[in-house]
Design a protein around this motif. Structure first.
Motif, PDB file in Angstrom:
ATOM      1  N   UNK A   1       0.807  -1.224   0.000  1.00 19.31           N
ATOM      2  CA  UNK A   1       0.000   0.000   0.000  1.00 19.31           C
ATOM      3  C   UNK A   1       0.839   1.273   0.000  1.00 19.31           C
ATOM      4  N   UNK A   2       2.138   1.165   0.234  1.00 14.52           N
ATOM      5  CA  UNK A   2       2.977   2.378   0.243  1.00 14.52           C
ATOM      6  C   UNK A   2       4.440   2.001   0.066  1.00 14.52           C
ATOM      7  N   UNK A   3       5.277   3.028  -0.093  1.00 15.99           N
ATOM      8  CA  UNK A   3       6.716   2.855  -0.126  1.00 15.99           C
ATOM      9  C   UNK A   3       7.204   1.907  -1.202  1.00 15.99           C
ATOM     10  N   UNK A   4       8.122   1.026  -0.836  1.00 18.00           N
ATOM     11  CA  UNK A   4       8.719   0.096  -1.789  1.00 18.00           C
ATOM     12  C   UNK A   4       7.667  -0.844  -2.359  1.00 18.00           C
ATOM     13  N   UNK A   5       6.747  -1.321  -1.522  1.00 21.72           N
ATOM     14  CA  UNK A   5       5.716  -2.232  -2.008  1.00 21.72           C
ATOM     15  C   UNK A   5       4.852  -1.606  -3.082  1.00 21.72           C
ATOM     16  N   UNK A   6       4.475  -0.365  -2.889  1.00 18.04           N
ATOM     17  CA  UNK A   6       3.687   0.363  -3.896  1.00 18.04           C
ATOM     18  C   UNK A   6       4.442   0.450  -5.210  1.00 18.04           C
ATOM     19  N   UNK A   7       5.716   0.812  -5.143  1.00 20.40           N
ATOM     20  CA  UNK A   7       6.526   0.940  -6.361  1.00 20.40           C
ATOM     21  C   UNK A   7       6.639  -0.397  -7.086  1.00 20.40           C
ATOM     22  N   UNK A   8       6.769  -1.480  -6.320  1.00 18.63           N
ATOM     23  CA  UNK A   8       6.862  -2.806  -6.922  1.00 18.63           C
ATOM     24  C   UNK A   8       5.560  -3.160  -7.630  1.00 18.63           C
ATOM     25  N   UNK A   9       4.440  -2.938  -6.965  1.00 25.60           N
ATOM     26  CA  UNK A   9       3.140  -3.258  -7.562  1.00 25.60           C
ATOM     27  C   UNK A   9       2.946  -2.506  -8.876  1.00 25.60           C
TER      28      UNK A   9
ATOM     29  N   UNK B   1      -1.045  -9.089 -13.818  1.00 23.65           N
ATOM     30  CA  UNK B   1      -2.125  -8.887 -12.865  1.00 23.65           C
ATOM     31  C   UNK B   1      -1.475  -8.752 -11.497  1.00 23.65           C
ATOM     32  N   UNK B   2      -1.982  -7.844 -10.669  1.00 27.35           N
ATOM     33  CA  UNK B   2      -1.325  -7.588  -9.388  1.00 27.35           C
ATOM     34  C   UNK B   2      -2.332  -7.639  -8.247  1.00 27.35           C
ATOM     35  N   UNK B   3      -1.987  -8.415  -7.230  1.00 24.56           N
ATOM     36  CA  UNK B   3      -2.750  -8.439  -5.993  1.00 24.56           C
ATOM     37  C   UNK B   3      -2.027  -7.534  -5.000  1.00 24.56           C
ATOM     38  N   UNK B   4      -2.681  -6.459  -4.615  1.00 30.71           N
ATOM     39  CA  UNK B   4      -2.110  -5.470  -3.697  1.00 30.71           C
ATOM     40  C   UNK B   4      -2.551  -5.837  -2.284  1.00 30.71           C
ATOM     41  N   UNK B   5      -1.647  -6.405  -1.523  1.00 29.86           N
ATOM     42  CA  UNK B   5      -1.965  -6.786  -0.145  1.00 29.86           C
ATOM     43  C   UNK B   5      -1.727  -5.611   0.786  1.00 29.86           C
ATOM     44  N   UNK B   6      -2.617  -5.466   1.766  1.00 30.05           N
ATOM     45  CA  UNK B   6      -2.458  -4.427   2.780  1.00 30.05           C
ATOM     46  C   UNK B   6      -3.001  -4.965   4.089  1.00 30.05           C
ATOM     47  N   UNK B   7      -2.657  -4.296   5.178  1.00 28.71           N
ATOM     48  CA  UNK B   7      -3.194  -4.673   6.484  1.00 28.71           C
ATOM     49  C   UNK B   7      -4.139  -3.615   7.013  1.00 28.71           C
ATOM     50  N   UNK B   8      -3.696  -2.345   7.000  1.00 24.56           N
ATOM     51  CA  UNK B   8      -4.517  -1.260   7.560  1.00 24.56           C
ATOM     52  C   UNK B   8      -4.872  -0.168   6.552  1.00 24.56           C
ATOM     53  N   UNK B   9      -4.062  -0.004   5.512  1.00 24.97           N
ATOM     54  CA  UNK B   9      -4.189   1.162   4.629  1.00 24.97           C
ATOM     55  C   UNK B   9      -5.055   0.859   3.411  1.00 24.97           C
ATOM     56  N   UNK B  10      -6.341   0.638   3.646  1.00 23.28           N
ATOM     57  CA  UNK B  10      -7.236   0.274   2.551  1.00 23.28           C
ATOM     58  C   UNK B  10      -7.369   1.391   1.515  1.00 23.28           C
TER      59      UNK B  10
ATOM     60  N   UNK C   1      -4.771  -6.725 -14.596  1.00 27.63           N
ATOM     61  CA  UNK C   1      -5.860  -6.334 -13.709  1.00 27.63           C
ATOM     62  C   UNK C   1      -5.353  -6.361 -12.279  1.00 27.63           C
ATOM     63  N   UNK C   2      -5.901  -5.505 -11.431  1.00 25.46           N
ATOM     64  CA  UNK C   2      -5.457  -5.444 -10.034  1.00 25.46           C
ATOM     65  C   UNK C   2      -6.643  -5.547  -9.089  1.00 25.46           C
ATOM     66  N   UNK C   3      -6.393  -6.173  -7.940  1.00 24.24           N
ATOM     67  CA  UNK C   3      -7.341  -6.161  -6.831  1.00 24.24           C
ATOM     68  C   UNK C   3      -6.561  -5.904  -5.554  1.00 24.24           C
ATOM     69  N   UNK C   4      -7.236  -5.385  -4.535  1.00 26.41           N
ATOM     70  CA  UNK C   4      -6.591  -5.259  -3.234  1.00 26.41           C
ATOM     71  C   UNK C   4      -7.198  -6.287  -2.294  1.00 26.41           C
ATOM     72  N   UNK C   5      -6.343  -6.866  -1.456  1.00 31.46           N
ATOM     73  CA  UNK C   5      -6.779  -7.905  -0.525  1.00 31.46           C
ATOM     74  C   UNK C   5      -6.172  -7.627   0.839  1.00 31.46           C
ATOM     75  N   UNK C   6      -7.030  -7.459   1.825  1.00 31.71           N
ATOM     76  CA  UNK C   6      -6.551  -7.277   3.192  1.00 31.71           C
ATOM     77  C   UNK C   6      -6.051  -8.607   3.732  1.00 31.71           C
ATOM     78  N   UNK C   7      -4.924  -8.555   4.452  1.00 28.47           N
ATOM     79  CA  UNK C   7      -4.415  -9.794   5.030  1.00 28.47           C
ATOM     80  C   UNK C   7      -3.215  -9.533   5.914  1.00 28.47           C
TER      81      UNK C   7
END
Length: 252
Positions: free
Chosen positions: A17-25, A34-43, A60-66
């Protein structure tokens, strides 16, 4: 028109959801994944990234809390991903946390356990969960985001560096275990211009820049470029490697 090098592939990026992970996605999406954007708190931030990717009209992208430290949460993510994409081809274990700096004698049992849980146990649980999906699809790529300080150690964050050293060693072992179907590599970033690094203060940043041969901090996008390489067919004969992205700091 040249085809994107990750077209038809699906990638899971943890902590995206931010920083290095965001840039990678974003980088993997630019190359057609296709990219699954995992996050814990930053929906909200995760939703923004998903929208940016879907505007590209490539993959295609989706976000998945986990929560990557909770096996039940990871299995829930896996079910969602399986339903949406039929599995994954690329796993980027980026989720991690640098707990507050402490000298070794001040490290509490809680800080030690939390650091190992987030930075080492989390990647292992994700690998255990998602490797069967990759094998079902004929193979894949795993990229673990470690740290330069997992190689050098640090007097100020011993729990974090111990966990990242463990992640590097886990990478080497799994590269043997999962060959020849799955390539397992790690990135060891140095000092990258993220919110966490920038919060360390001007004096610290000036010292780090002065000690770095390239005389600057790295960018999240430069780490993402390295992840793209290790996630793509360009690295098909590379496994068990730790790619250091540190501006030459290890040369000191």
């Amino acid at each position: 028109m040249q085809k994107e090098i990750l077209a038809g592939k699906t990638a899971l990026v943890t902590g995206a959801s931010r920083g290095i992970g965001k840039a990678i996605a974003l980088k993997l999406a630019e190359e057609g994944a296709n990219v699954v954007v995992n996050y814990l708190n930053s929906q909200t931030q995760a939703n923004f990234i998903v929208n940016e990717i879907n505007k590209m009209e490539k993959g295609r992208a989706i976000d998945v809390k986990g929560d990557v430290t909770d096996i039940l949460s990871i299995r829930r993510m896996a079910r969602i991903i399986d339903d949406e994409f039929g599995g994954i081809d690329i796993l980027v274990n980026n989720a991690g946390q640098l707990l507050r700096p402490q000298y070794w004698k001040d490290v509490t049992e809680r800080v030690w356990e939390q650091s190992l849980k987030i930075n080492l146990q989390g990647p292992l649980l994700c690998i255990q969960t998602f490797v069967p999906m990759m094998e079902r699809r004929g193979g894949g790529k795993i990229v673990n985001i470690a740290s330069m300080y997992g190689i050098t150690g640090s007097a100020f964050v011993p729990a974090y560096t111990a966990a990242k050293a463990g992640l590097i060693n886990l990478t080497l072992g799994l590269a043997k275990n999962l060959a020849p179907q799955i390539n397992v590599n790690a990135i060891a970033p140095g000092n990258i211009a993220t919110e966490m690094t920038n919060s360390a203060g001007d004096d610290f940043l000036e010292q780090i820049v002065s000690e770095t041969p390239l005389k600057r901090l790295g960018t999240p996008e430069e780490v993402a470029d390295a992840v793209l390489f290790l996630s793509s067919p360009m690295s098909s004969f590379i496994t068990g490697h730790v790619l250091v992205v540190d501006g030459g700091l290890l040369l000191q």
